[in-house]
Design a protein around this motif. Structure first.
Motif, PDB file in Angstrom:
ATOM      1  N   LYS A 340      -5.178  22.625 -88.986  1.00  0.00           N
ATOM      2  CA  LYS A 340      -5.628  23.486 -87.613  1.00  0.00           C
ATOM      3  C   LYS A 340      -4.312  23.815 -86.965  1.00  0.00           C
ATOM      4  N   ARG A 341      -3.383  22.914 -87.124  1.00  0.00           N
ATOM      5  CA  ARG A 341      -2.059  23.076 -86.130  1.00  0.00           C
ATOM      6  C   ARG A 341      -1.111  23.668 -86.945  1.00  0.00           C
ATOM      7  N   THR A 342      -1.137  23.960 -88.363  1.00  0.00           N
ATOM      8  CA  THR A 342      -0.052  24.882 -89.288  1.00  0.00           C
ATOM      9  C   THR A 342      -0.405  25.937 -89.594  1.00  0.00           C
ATOM     10  N   GLU A 343       0.407  26.930 -89.880  1.00  0.00           N
ATOM     11  CA  GLU A 343       0.166  28.052 -90.311  1.00  0.00           C
ATOM     12  C   GLU A 343       0.220  28.092 -91.757  1.00  0.00           C
ATOM     13  N   ALA A 344      -0.891  28.399 -92.507  1.00  0.00           N
ATOM     14  CA  ALA A 344      -1.113  28.506 -94.114  1.00  0.00           C
ATOM     15  C   ALA A 344       0.143  29.421 -94.713  1.00  0.00           C
ATOM     16  N   LEU A 345       0.362  28.906 -95.703  1.00  0.00           N
ATOM     17  CA  LEU A 345       1.480  29.703 -96.477  1.00  0.00           C
ATOM     18  C   LEU A 345       0.719  30.537 -97.386  1.00  0.00           C
ATOM     19  N   PRO A 346       1.371  31.884 -97.401  1.00  0.00           N
ATOM     20  CA  PRO A 346       0.430  32.928 -98.305  1.00  0.00           C
ATOM     21  C   PRO A 346       0.629  32.271 -99.715  1.00  0.00           C
ATOM     22  N   ARG A 347      -0.159  32.775-100.551  1.00  0.00           N
ATOM     23  CA  ARG A 347      -0.266  32.575-101.896  1.00  0.00           C
ATOM     24  C   ARG A 347       1.191  32.961-102.726  1.00  0.00           C
ATOM     25  N   SER A 348       1.591  34.015-102.296  1.00  0.00           N
ATOM     26  CA  SER A 348       2.653  34.447-102.942  1.00  0.00           C
ATOM     27  C   SER A 348       3.984  33.512-102.640  1.00  0.00           C
ATOM     28  N   HIS A 349       4.032  32.967-101.469  1.00  0.00           N
ATOM     29  CA  HIS A 349       5.067  31.934-101.262  1.00  0.00           C
ATOM     30  C   HIS A 349       4.992  30.671-102.110  1.00  0.00           C
ATOM     31  N   LEU A 350       3.536  30.219-102.040  1.00  0.00           N
ATOM     32  CA  LEU A 350       3.226  28.996-102.624  1.00  0.00           C
ATOM     33  C   LEU A 350       3.791  29.242-104.220  1.00  0.00           C
ATOM     34  N   ILE A 351       3.799  30.392-104.882  1.00  0.00           N
ATOM     35  CA  ILE A 351       4.001  30.624-106.169  1.00  0.00           C
ATOM     36  C   ILE A 351       5.409  30.552-106.475  1.00  0.00           C
ATOM     37  N   VAL A 352       6.154  30.913-105.528  1.00  0.00           N
ATOM     38  CA  VAL A 352       7.662  31.233-105.475  1.00  0.00           C
ATOM     39  C   VAL A 352       8.096  29.528-105.537  1.00  0.00           C
ATOM     40  N   ILE A 353       7.475  28.868-104.469  1.00  0.00           N
ATOM     41  CA  ILE A 353       8.026  27.403-104.250  1.00  0.00           C
ATOM     42  C   ILE A 353       7.768  26.637-105.501  1.00  0.00           C
ATOM     43  N   SER A 354       6.556  26.898-106.027  1.00  0.00           N
ATOM     44  CA  SER A 354       6.142  26.159-107.332  1.00  0.00           C
ATOM     45  C   SER A 354       6.960  26.512-108.549  1.00  0.00           C
ATOM     46  N   TRP A 355       7.774  27.470-108.489  1.00  0.00           N
ATOM     47  CA  TRP A 355       8.643  28.103-109.597  1.00  0.00           C
ATOM     48  C   TRP A 355      10.082  27.740-109.110  1.00  0.00           C
ATOM     49  N   SER A 356      10.234  26.798-108.266  1.00  0.00           N
ATOM     50  CA  SER A 356      11.926  26.782-107.751  1.00  0.00           C
ATOM     51  C   SER A 356      12.136  25.553-107.839  1.00  0.00           C
ATOM     52  N   GLY A 357      11.882  24.773-108.864  1.00  0.00           N
ATOM     53  CA  GLY A 357      12.048  23.295-109.173  1.00  0.00           C
ATOM     54  C   GLY A 357      13.087  23.018-110.137  1.00  0.00           C
ATOM     55  N   MET A 358      14.182  23.693-110.393  1.00  0.00           N
ATOM     56  CA  MET A 358      15.351  23.614-111.041  1.00  0.00           C
ATOM     57  C   MET A 358      15.746  22.419-110.894  1.00  0.00           C
ATOM     58  N   ARG A 359      16.318  21.398-111.835  1.00  0.00           N
ATOM     59  CA  ARG A 359      16.931  20.361-111.820  1.00  0.00           C
ATOM     60  C   ARG A 359      18.503  20.505-111.924  1.00  0.00           C
ATOM     61  N   GLY A 360      19.165  19.572-111.544  1.00  0.00           N
ATOM     62  CA  GLY A 360      20.628  19.857-111.589  1.00  0.00           C
ATOM     63  C   GLY A 360      21.490  18.520-111.566  1.00  0.00           C
ATOM     64  N   VAL A 361      22.863  18.460-110.846  1.00  0.00           N
ATOM     65  CA  VAL A 361      23.547  17.619-110.749  1.00  0.00           C
ATOM     66  C   VAL A 361      23.229  16.244-110.478  1.00  0.00           C
ATOM     67  N   VAL A 362      22.125  15.998-109.584  1.00  0.00           N
ATOM     68  CA  VAL A 362      21.567  14.773-109.222  1.00  0.00           C
ATOM     69  C   VAL A 362      21.087  13.907-110.433  1.00  0.00           C
ATOM     70  N   THR A 363      20.247  14.974-111.246  1.00  0.00           N
ATOM     71  CA  THR A 363      19.733  14.473-112.484  1.00  0.00           C
ATOM     72  C   THR A 363      21.012  13.957-113.664  1.00  0.00           C
ATOM     73  N   LEU A 364      21.781  14.701-113.537  1.00  0.00           N
ATOM     74  CA  LEU A 364      22.945  14.421-114.662  1.00  0.00           C
ATOM     75  C   LEU A 364      23.594  13.163-114.012  1.00  0.00           C
ATOM     76  N   ALA A 365      24.061  13.126-112.710  1.00  0.00           N
ATOM     77  CA  ALA A 365      24.583  12.095-112.281  1.00  0.00           C
ATOM     78  C   ALA A 365      24.062  10.641-112.378  1.00  0.00           C
ATOM     79  N   ALA A 366      22.498  10.723-112.233  1.00  0.00           N
ATOM     80  CA  ALA A 366      21.582   9.431-112.124  1.00  0.00           C
ATOM     81  C   ALA A 366      21.692   9.109-113.562  1.00  0.00           C
ATOM     82  N   ALA A 367      21.490   9.971-114.514  1.00  0.00           N
ATOM     83  CA  ALA A 367      21.411   9.638-115.944  1.00  0.00           C
ATOM     84  C   ALA A 367      22.672   8.949-116.471  1.00  0.00           C
ATOM     85  N   ALA A 368      23.824   9.475-116.170  1.00  0.00           N
ATOM     86  CA  ALA A 368      25.110   9.011-116.352  1.00  0.00           C
ATOM     87  C   ALA A 368      25.178   7.682-115.616  1.00  0.00           C
TER      88      ALA A 368
END
Length: 541
Positions: A340-368
């Motif tokens: 009731k206190r927050t504005e809902a995110l549109p479905r299109s925004h949720l789809i973009v957020i869900s597909w913006s999970g690229m991994r990178g340097v932190v993953t490689l640094a932790a593995a090393a």
């Protein structure tokens, strides 16, 4: 020498990619990976602690400087759901799946793998999102997530490694360790931010202030880590505080700092993606398969990558898209109090957020950073397999999601026209506030001239000074008359400079007050401050 060649090559490739309208991150990774297979190319590898303490802090600090505290507060729920909740869930699910599908991998090393691949990369998501011109709220959520997920991931990574090696972390209880690291990290960041702001106000030299700012992310990270706190949260907190108080610095410091951090971001981002690609051949050369075939490893790596890619969409729509789920499939599901206190995110925004999970340097640094041996002196179980799988997930997610994300954004037709109009209205309101504050300050000065201003000059040039102080008005004959007279008379020139600085100071105070009162958002205020900074720089020449 190797480091210099990598940096120069990455910058050249980035420039070519930008000129041709390509995504620099993807191009740099692909070319660097190809270069790693050239015969005779030596292995370029940095200590993982060096990456975490030297490369990551300035990138996070720069993002935090530009990130609005108010935007963080408005989007706190999705940011915490992604930056904390999703990281923990991703670690558990990926670990269990890897335990099932990776030949010979025990549960605890599989959980270590889950912790390594859990955090989406701050550099990848934000860099690609900025290139696509995503809407402001989307970028705020992605940036906010990137500023907290590394702290979560590195904490659970240390716990998983401790369980695998038989060593004991600073605090055995996982929840207490996370709370302690978070509190200490935030405390160190706040304390350092307050001290640096106090010093910065008294230096009075833009070069020294900028140099001091460059030291902040490294000092925050190292101080917090020495106290067994979260260095990432310390860096982010210090960046939030100093960015929020940036209006109190001198105009030259702000102008200089913007360019310095922008250049440093480009440099480090190019290096990060080049470093990822250059590890390609050597990661697989170190892989110890034992009795497992390459086909079995490739199949298990593909399964782990797919699981990592799918966890985020499922989590996003279950946690952040409850209203959409309820409206379409679960109308009986009770509402959560925060809905009731927050504005809902549109479905299109949720789809973009869900597909913006690229991994990178932190993953490689932790593995090393996985230790080679356990507390008993035995080799760490499955270390080379974890590192190879982490590389597949990091580079694979970047190459799968990176090229498809722009297509997805265009297919969803995420329009920024309404947002552009809202930003234009906010900018007009900001200029109205600045103009009113400038007029009011000018009227006060005409009746009570400030030190250094000649009262006779003010009285004689009242109308022309008012025209010259109008930051939005283009130069006209009256401004030219003022400038001509200023060139002829040092007294007039000094008076004009004093008056203009006083008016600009009043305008900055009015804009900051409007921001604090909620009348303007942080982004609009900062754009208007930048315009005033350039105006003062021009007036000071």
């Amino acid at each position: 020498m190797q480091l210099l060649l990598v940096v120069v090559g990455a910058i050249v490739v980035t420039a070519i990619a930008n000129r041709r309208g390509l995504q620099p991150s993807l191009v740099v990774v692909v070319i660097a990976a190809a270069v790693s297979f050239i015969p005779g190319v030596p292995r370029f590898e940095l200590d993982p602690e060096l990456i975490l303490s030297v490369v990551l802090p300035p990138l996070l600090y720069s993002a935090a400087l530009d990130f609005s505290v108010y935007s963080l507060a408005r989007n706190l729920r999705p940011i915490l759901a992604l930056g904390v909740g999703m990281v923990v869930v991703s670690m558990l699910v990926t670990g269990v799946v890897a335990w099932w599908v990776v030949p010979g991998m025990a549960l605890v090393p599989a959980l270590v793998l889950g912790a390594v691949v859990a955090p989406p990369d701050a550099v990848s998501a934000v860099a690609i999102g900025r290139k696509l011109g995503l809407p402001k709220r989307l970028m705020n959520i992605l940036t906010g997530e990137s500023l907290v997920n590394d702290a979560t991931a590195l904490t659970i990574f240390s716990l998983a490694v401790a369980a695998a090696t038989g060593s004991h972390p600073f605090i055995d209880n996982a929840v207490l360790l996370f709370l302690y690291a978070s509190v200490v990290g935030v405390g160190v960041g706040l304390a350092l931010g307050v001290v640096v702001h106090w010093i910065r106000q008294r230096l009075g030299e833009s070069g020294l202030e900028t140099a001091l700012g460059l030291l902040v992310p490294f000092a925050a990270y190292l101080f917090a880590e020495e106290l067994h706190g979260s260095g990432v949260l310390a860096v982010v907190t210090a960046g939030f505080l100093l960015g929020h108080r940036d209006a109190g610095a001198g105009f030259a410091t702000r102008l200089q700092g913007r360019q310095v951090w922008k250049s440093l971001d480009v440099l480090l981002e190019a290096f990060v993606f080049a470093y990822m690609g250059l590890q390609c051949r050597f990661v697989f050369a170190d892989l110890s398969l034992g009795e497992t075939s390459w086909w079995a490893f490739a199949l298990s790596a593909a399964v782990v990558l797919v699981v990592v890619l799918l966890i985020r969409p499922v989590w996003v729509f279950l946690v952040c898209g409850q209203r959409i789920l309820r409206r379409r499939w679960l109308p009986w599901l009770p509402r959560a109090p925060w809905e009731k206190r927050t504005e809902a995110l549109p479905r299109s925004h949720l789809i973009v957020i869900s597909w913006s999970g690229m991994r990178g340097v932190v993953t490689l640094a932790a593995a090393a950073g996985i230790p080679a041996v356990t507390a008993d002196g035995e080799p760490f179980p499955g270390r080379s397999t974890i590192q190879a799988l982490a590389f597949v997930v990091a580079v694979g997610s970047l190459l799968v999601q990176g090229p498809t994300l722009p297509l997805l954004v265009r297919r969803l037709n995420i329009s920024t026209e309404a947002e552009a109009e809202a930003e234009a209205q906010a900018e007009r309101r900001a200029r109205q506030i600045a103009r009113a504050a400038g007029d009011d300050a000018l009227r006060r000065m005409l009746h009570d001239p400030p030190p250094g201003a000649d009262a006779a000059v003010l009285a004689r040039m009242e109308e022309r000074i008012a025209a010259a102080m109008d930051a939005r008005q283009s130069a006209d004959d009256r401004d030219a008359d003022v400038e001509e007279e200023a060139e002829r008379s040092p007294v007039v020139r000094e008076t004009m400079l004093v008056v203009r600085r006083a008016v600009l100071a009043a305008q900055r105070q009015a804009l900051t007050a409007a921001r604090d009162a909620g009348e303007l958002d942080d982004e609009t205020m900062r754009r208007e401050l930048e315009r005033l900074d350039y105006e003062e720089a021009a007036a000071s020449q």
